[in-house]
Structure formats: C-alpha cells, structure tokens
Design a protein around this motif. Structure first.
Motif, PDB file in Angstrom:
ATOM      1  N   SER A 152      42.964  31.153  25.114  1.00  0.00           N
ATOM      2  CA  SER A 152      42.618  31.890  24.444  1.00  0.00           C
ATOM      3  C   SER A 152      43.370  33.285  23.942  1.00  0.00           C
ATOM      4  O   SER A 152      43.411  33.489  23.386  1.00  0.00           O
ATOM      5  CB  SER A 152      40.821  32.027  24.881  1.00  0.00           C
ATOM      6  OG  SER A 152      40.524  32.824  25.199  1.00  0.00           O
ATOM      7  N   GLN A 153      44.385  32.966  25.474  1.00  0.00           N
ATOM      8  CA  GLN A 153      44.948  34.280  25.346  1.00  0.00           C
ATOM      9  C   GLN A 153      46.162  34.561  24.764  1.00  0.00           C
ATOM     10  O   GLN A 153      46.937  35.720  24.495  1.00  0.00           O
ATOM     11  CB  GLN A 153      44.903  35.055  26.824  1.00  0.00           C
ATOM     12  CG  GLN A 153      43.834  35.141  27.999  1.00  0.00           C
ATOM     13  CD  GLN A 153      43.916  35.689  28.975  1.00  0.00           C
ATOM     14  OE1 GLN A 153      44.142  34.925  29.933  1.00  0.00           O
ATOM     15  NE2 GLN A 153      42.838  36.118  29.803  1.00  0.00           N
ATOM     16  N   VAL A 154      46.316  33.288  24.473  1.00  0.00           N
ATOM     17  CA  VAL A 154      48.122  33.113  23.657  1.00  0.00           C
ATOM     18  C   VAL A 154      47.201  33.134  22.387  1.00  0.00           C
ATOM     19  O   VAL A 154      46.471  32.764  21.771  1.00  0.00           O
ATOM     20  CB  VAL A 154      47.810  31.363  23.799  1.00  0.00           C
ATOM     21  CG1 VAL A 154      49.234  30.733  22.908  1.00  0.00           C
ATOM     22  CG2 VAL A 154      47.848  31.160  25.554  1.00  0.00           C
ATOM     23  N   GLY A 155      48.569  34.315  21.442  1.00  0.00           N
ATOM     24  CA  GLY A 155      48.929  34.863  21.030  1.00  0.00           C
ATOM     25  C   GLY A 155      49.490  33.502  19.113  1.00  0.00           C
ATOM     26  O   GLY A 155      49.702  32.751  19.643  1.00  0.00           O
ATOM     27  N   ALA A 156      48.672  33.942  18.062  1.00  0.00           N
ATOM     28  CA  ALA A 156      48.768  32.995  17.162  1.00  0.00           C
ATOM     29  C   ALA A 156      50.360  32.951  16.807  1.00  0.00           C
ATOM     30  O   ALA A 156      50.987  31.942  16.395  1.00  0.00           O
ATOM     31  CB  ALA A 156      48.259  33.741  16.028  1.00  0.00           C
TER      32      ALA A 156
END
Length: 290
Positions: A152-156
C-alpha cells in the motif's frame, strides 16, 4: 572449505540442435495440449541418444547462472548433474527465460525444465510437475532510504519491477491491479534496471530478493513473504509419464541421502546462510508443515 561446484557449458552445439529438430520423428505427441503439437522423449529415447536437454537459467544466481569463466553453476545445475549421472547421459544445457519455459517443453527444445520453476495450478494444466525439491514464497526488496514494508506504500506514479512469466507478475496483476508494473524478460535486465534507479521495489521469489539484498549495499527486504508459500519442482512435457515417473523415483531416492541439503550447502549457503536451509530445502518431495 566447500568445494566450489563448476560445470562447463555443454559443447554439444549444432549436433544437439539438429537432434532436437528430429524429436518429432522419435518422440510422442499430445494432441490434447493447448499447443497444437507437443513433443517429448521417453527415458529410453533419452538414454539411446546419450544426451538429455535441460532448460536452466543462465543469469539467476545462485540457482542457475554462467560465471565469468563461461561455466554453468548453481543449485539447479548441481541437481541436473546428478540427473545426468544417474541416467548415464551427457547434459546439454539450454538457457531459458521465465516466459518461455513452457514453450521449450511443448516444442521439444528441452526434456526437463530446472529453472526455479514454481508449481501453480495454471502451469500444471500445461506441463507435468515432478515432486518438489524446494520451498518458496514471494518477497519484495526496496531501497534502504525508501523501504516498502507493505504494498500500500507504493505510490500511484511509482513502479514495481517484475519478471515476465513469473508468479510475482501473476500475483501482483491479480491482487494489486492498481500497482504499475515494470516488466523485464530476464533477471539480468531487471537487476540492472533496479540498480540504476528504475522502480521503488522489486517483487520476485523471496530467495532471489534475499540474495540480492545480501550481495548489494543500499537495499533491504521490506517484505520477506508475500502471498502463499509454494514449491519449486522439475517440469516435463504434459503426458511424458515415462520421464515424470523416473524423476519422481529419483527425487525420492536422493532424499534418502539428504542430497538437496548437500546441494544447498554447496551452492546456496554463501547467499543465504545456513539459517534458511531447513526452511527452503525439500527432501524426497515431502513438504513439512511449520
């Protein structure tokens, strides 16, 4: 000191390639496969030819790779050498990439795949897996200055590196469809890109990312287990019961002498240490529950 295991690249050359081209005349076909025509050789045909064609990685240390001297080395190579010895034949190593392992079996280019091949239900519809010889799960390596401990820490606008045709690609595509994937065909290309700043993380077999983090400063394993635990096993062409049965008997026999523990100690201990040995190694095809 452990004796370093080396194996020179087979010099079978054009003769081996020509022999593969003739397989359709002496092997078997399976018209029920998704492929229009799959080709394989039985154990007797392999013995008669004097050579077995084994698909391995040439760029995925420490499982299958070619060193600076042009020699094949690694965990899968050590296993392959024993197979050749017990069959009484020479080995023609065929360098494969993750995405073409199934194709190489279906077209008769190889008799066996020993290329860190994770067993999945989807793949089992297209190839036949023998008994497993290793445990594996997915892992994620990232930069120490930006550790990814949860996807979930991976940015868009950020990317995660994967290898085409691997379980990491399949898992992330299915379970994290919003994450952008940067796909590479080879492990060497993925490593090079990651080291040069592409991607915020690299998802792959946990064994691979653990080794990468140990060998390269500035990286850490933020996720050492992602999804379910799986196994790695040899694969043969769908329907080749002759070779499949021989492999299963061989793996059971090797387990009695703790062959795969020795294999680990000779080829993987430097990369992972001995603490991971009993967790990763499978003997006689028996996966022990934790």
């Amino acid at each position: 000191m452990r004796k370093k295991f080396l194996k020179k690249i087979s010099t079978v050359g054009l003769a081996a390639v020509a022999a593969v081209g003739l397989l359709a005349g002496c092997g078997k076909t399976d018209q029920s496969s998704k492929s229009s025509k799959t080709i394989y050789r039985t154990v007797d045909e392999i013995k008669k030819s004097g050579t077995i064609n084994i698909g391995v990685f040439s760029d995925k240390a420490p499982f299958g790779y070619v060193d600076e001297n042009g020699e094949y080395q690694g965990y899968d190579i050590y296993f392959a050498e024993r197979l050749g010895k017990d069959l009484g034949v020479k080995i023609n190593y065929v360098s494969t990439e993750a995405a073409n392992r199934i194709e190489y079996l279906q077209t008769g280019k190889v008799d066996v795949i020993l290329a860190n091949f994770t067993v999945t239900d989807e793949r089992a519809e297209e190839v036949d897996f023998a008994l497993p010889y290793m445990n594996v799960s997915l892992g994620v390596v990232s930069h120490k200055e930006h550790v990814i401990t949860d996807l979930s820490q991976v940015g868009a606008d950020e990317q995660v590196i994967v290898i085409s045709g691997t379980t990491a690609e399949t898992y992330l595509t299915k379970n994290y469809p919003d994450i952008k994937l940067q796909k590479f065909d080879t492990y060497a290309a993925a490593k090079s890109a990651f080291e040069n700043g592409t991607g915020v993380a690299w998802a792959n077999d946990n064994t691979e990312v653990i080794a990468f983090a140990k060998e390269n400063e500035g990286y850490t394993i933020g996720i050492d287990s992602l999804g379910s635990s799986d196994t790695i096993a040899p694969a043969v062409t769908k329907g080749n019961t002759s070779l499949l049965d021989w492999l299963n008997e061989e793996i059971e026999t090797l387990g009695k002498e703790k062959f795969f523990h020795k294999d680990y100690e000779e080829t993987l201990a430097d990369a992972y240490g001995l603490d991971y040995e009993d967790t990763l190694v499978v003997e006689s095809g028996v996966v022990e529950s934790n």
